[in-house]
Design a protein around this motif. Sequence first.
Motif, PDB file in Angstrom:
ATOM      1  N   ASP A  92       0.803  -1.223   0.000  1.00  0.00           N
ATOM      2  CA  ASP A  92       0.000   0.000   0.000  1.00  0.00           C
ATOM      3  C   ASP A  92       0.833   1.269   0.000  1.00  0.00           C
ATOM      4  O   ASP A  92       0.340   2.344   0.324  1.00  0.00           O
ATOM      5  N   ILE A  93       2.111   1.149  -0.355  1.00  0.00           N
ATOM      6  CA  ILE A  93       2.949   2.348  -0.498  1.00  0.00           C
ATOM      7  C   ILE A  93       3.255   2.554  -1.981  1.00  0.00           C
ATOM      8  O   ILE A  93       2.879   1.743  -2.833  1.00  0.00           O
ATOM      9  N   LEU A  94       3.948   3.635  -2.296  1.00  0.00           N
ATOM     10  CA  LEU A  94       4.409   3.883  -3.663  1.00  0.00           C
ATOM     11  C   LEU A  94       5.919   4.058  -3.646  1.00  0.00           C
ATOM     12  O   LEU A  94       6.461   4.756  -2.788  1.00  0.00           O
ATOM     13  N   LEU A  95       6.581   3.419  -4.606  1.00  0.00           N
ATOM     14  CA  LEU A  95       8.040   3.492  -4.729  1.00  0.00           C
ATOM     15  C   LEU A  95       8.379   3.403  -6.207  1.00  0.00           C
ATOM     16  O   LEU A  95       7.870   2.514  -6.909  1.00  0.00           O
ATOM     17  N   ASP A  96       9.229   4.297  -6.692  1.00  0.00           N
ATOM     18  CA  ASP A  96       9.529   4.274  -8.125  1.00  0.00           C
ATOM     19  C   ASP A  96      10.861   3.596  -8.415  1.00  0.00           C
ATOM     20  O   ASP A  96      11.628   3.250  -7.508  1.00  0.00           O
ATOM     21  N   ALA A  97      11.129   3.418  -9.713  1.00  0.00           N
ATOM     22  CA  ALA A  97      12.328   2.705 -10.140  1.00  0.00           C
ATOM     23  C   ALA A  97      13.599   3.421  -9.709  1.00  0.00           C
ATOM     24  O   ALA A  97      14.569   2.781  -9.286  1.00  0.00           O
ATOM     25  N   ALA A  98      13.600   4.746  -9.791  1.00  0.00           N
ATOM     26  CA  ALA A  98      14.780   5.505  -9.381  1.00  0.00           C
ATOM     27  C   ALA A  98      15.053   5.300  -7.894  1.00  0.00           C
ATOM     28  O   ALA A  98      16.210   5.203  -7.469  1.00  0.00           O
ATOM     29  N   GLY A  99      14.000   5.222  -7.103  1.00  0.00           N
ATOM     30  CA  GLY A  99      14.174   4.981  -5.678  1.00  0.00           C
ATOM     31  C   GLY A  99      14.767   3.614  -5.397  1.00  0.00           C
ATOM     32  O   GLY A  99      15.636   3.472  -4.523  1.00  0.00           O
ATOM     33  N   VAL A 100      14.311   2.603  -6.124  1.00  0.00           N
ATOM     34  CA  VAL A 100      14.863   1.256  -5.946  1.00  0.00           C
ATOM     35  C   VAL A 100      16.345   1.242  -6.310  1.00  0.00           C
ATOM     36  O   VAL A 100      17.160   0.635  -5.610  1.00  0.00           O
ATOM     37  N   ARG A 101      16.708   1.910  -7.387  1.00  0.00           N
ATOM     38  CA  ARG A 101      18.123   1.955  -7.774  1.00  0.00           C
ATOM     39  C   ARG A 101      18.963   2.642  -6.700  1.00  0.00           C
ATOM     40  O   ARG A 101      20.078   2.202  -6.386  1.00  0.00           O
ATOM     41  N   ALA A 102      18.440   3.742  -6.141  1.00  0.00           N
ATOM     42  CA  ALA A 102      19.179   4.453  -5.091  1.00  0.00           C
ATOM     43  C   ALA A 102      19.347   3.576  -3.862  1.00  0.00           C
ATOM     44  O   ALA A 102      20.411   3.580  -3.221  1.00  0.00           O
ATOM     45  N   LEU A 103      18.318   2.820  -3.506  1.00  0.00           N
ATOM     46  CA  LEU A 103      18.398   1.927  -2.359  1.00  0.00           C
ATOM     47  C   LEU A 103      19.409   0.807  -2.610  1.00  0.00           C
ATOM     48  O   LEU A 103      20.201   0.460  -1.723  1.00  0.00           O
ATOM     49  N   ALA A 104      19.374   0.243  -3.807  1.00  0.00           N
ATOM     50  CA  ALA A 104      20.319  -0.829  -4.141  1.00  0.00           C
ATOM     51  C   ALA A 104      21.753  -0.317  -4.109  1.00  0.00           C
ATOM     52  O   ALA A 104      22.665  -1.010  -3.619  1.00  0.00           O
ATOM     53  N   GLU A 105      21.957   0.894  -4.587  1.00  0.00           N
ATOM     54  CA  GLU A 105      23.299   1.479  -4.570  1.00  0.00           C
ATOM     55  C   GLU A 105      23.767   1.718  -3.136  1.00  0.00           C
ATOM     56  O   GLU A 105      24.922   1.426  -2.785  1.00  0.00           O
ATOM     57  N   ALA A 106      22.860   2.227  -2.285  1.00  0.00           N
ATOM     58  CA  ALA A 106      23.227   2.475  -0.890  1.00  0.00           C
ATOM     59  C   ALA A 106      23.570   1.177  -0.172  1.00  0.00           C
ATOM     60  O   ALA A 106      24.476   1.139   0.668  1.00  0.00           O
ATOM     61  N   ALA A 107      22.848   0.111  -0.486  1.00  0.00           N
ATOM     62  CA  ALA A 107      23.083  -1.176   0.174  1.00  0.00           C
ATOM     63  C   ALA A 107      24.431  -1.782  -0.196  1.00  0.00           C
ATOM     64  O   ALA A 107      24.906  -2.695   0.494  1.00  0.00           O
ATOM     65  N   ARG A 108      25.040  -1.278  -1.245  1.00  0.00           N
ATOM     66  CA  ARG A 108      26.351  -1.796  -1.659  1.00  0.00           C
ATOM     67  C   ARG A 108      27.510  -0.970  -1.102  1.00  0.00           C
ATOM     68  O   ARG A 108      28.672  -1.275  -1.360  1.00  0.00           O
ATOM     69  N   ARG A 109      27.207   0.055  -0.325  1.00  0.00           N
ATOM     70  CA  ARG A 109      28.269   0.853   0.273  1.00  0.00           C
ATOM     71  C   ARG A 109      28.938   0.070   1.395  1.00  0.00           C
ATOM     72  O   ARG A 109      28.282  -0.688   2.113  1.00  0.00           O
ATOM     73  N   PRO A 110      30.229   0.251   1.579  1.00  0.00           N
ATOM     74  CA  PRO A 110      30.924  -0.450   2.670  1.00  0.00           C
ATOM     75  C   PRO A 110      30.312  -0.136   4.026  1.00  0.00           C
ATOM     76  O   PRO A 110      30.051   1.025   4.350  1.00  0.00           O
ATOM     77  N   GLY A 111      30.050  -1.151   4.799  1.00  0.00           N
ATOM     78  CA  GLY A 111      29.526  -0.981   6.143  1.00  0.00           C
ATOM     79  C   GLY A 111      28.021  -0.909   6.254  1.00  0.00           C
ATOM     80  O   GLY A 111      27.470  -1.040   7.353  1.00  0.00           O
ATOM     81  N   VAL A 112      27.321  -0.681   5.133  1.00  0.00           N
ATOM     82  CA  VAL A 112      25.862  -0.593   5.164  1.00  0.00           C
ATOM     83  C   VAL A 112      25.264  -1.989   5.022  1.00  0.00           C
ATOM     84  O   VAL A 112      25.542  -2.704   4.060  1.00  0.00           O
TER      85      VAL A 112
END
Length: 283
Positions: A92-112
């Motif tokens: 029941d939320i909204l999330l766009d493709a750009a947001g998913v890409r930003a989240l995936a990129e953040a999850a690949r940062r060292p220590g995250v």
Amino acid sequence: MDLTEGPIVSVVIPAHNEEAGLAALLARLLDGAGPGEFDVVVVANACTDRTAGVARDAGVRVVETETPGKANALRLGDEAARVFPRVYADADILLDAAGVRALAEAARRPGVLACAPRPVLDLSGTGPVARRVHRAHEALVEPSRGLAGTGVYVLTEEAHARVFPLPDGLLADDGWVHATFGPDERVVVPEAASVVRPARTVRAHLRRRVRVRLGNRQLAELGRPVTASRLGPSDLLRLVRARRVGTVEAACYLAVLALDKALARMRRGRPVSWGTDASSRHS
């Protein structure tokens, strides 16, 4: 975009009778996404509407189960997911493709190990008192925002090993995830936004507050208490003085907070019902 190596992220969406909200989420999520860029799995749990059909019409993978409960749906979707990092999103939320890409990129940062987007409240159709309560609450919690309350969280493979399998009957999966990681292991990604629809009325807000309290009690009993800095009237007063919260908003917030505490006292001593979460979150 070169997708020869397969999807960059898996997206797991548990859904119970969420055909309308799910259709909007999938349309927003898949618009602008490359073919095969996201591995999307919708888990239709104990649905009696077209939730599964809506997901199939959108071209994503579907898992169906007659067993209700969000924790079970998350486990089933997780078993079907193909890659890491993994995004777990409410229907029941909204999330766009750009947001998913930003989240995936953040999850690949060292220590995250885990991350979440910043929430954006959709207050359309919200009653005047509830709207003011939500605005004041968001201003209070924004500086210490965590992984809970955004409708979305993301786990790396290392983080996943700490979180799963989820306990049966878990009431607050986002609280479970938040409590699993230290402040230096989790981040909020400002480049990603999830549109969240809060309770439309004061009565609905108070019902949600009961679920929050029960969920927090359950987390404490499971050994993962939610630790957060206590916010009080002095914090609200600072926001009023800084003109980030209006006086009417502050008054509405304090009045509803007093009612919430009174209801909490009335329910004190009652056992936590771990089996009450028979559906994915929806208003």
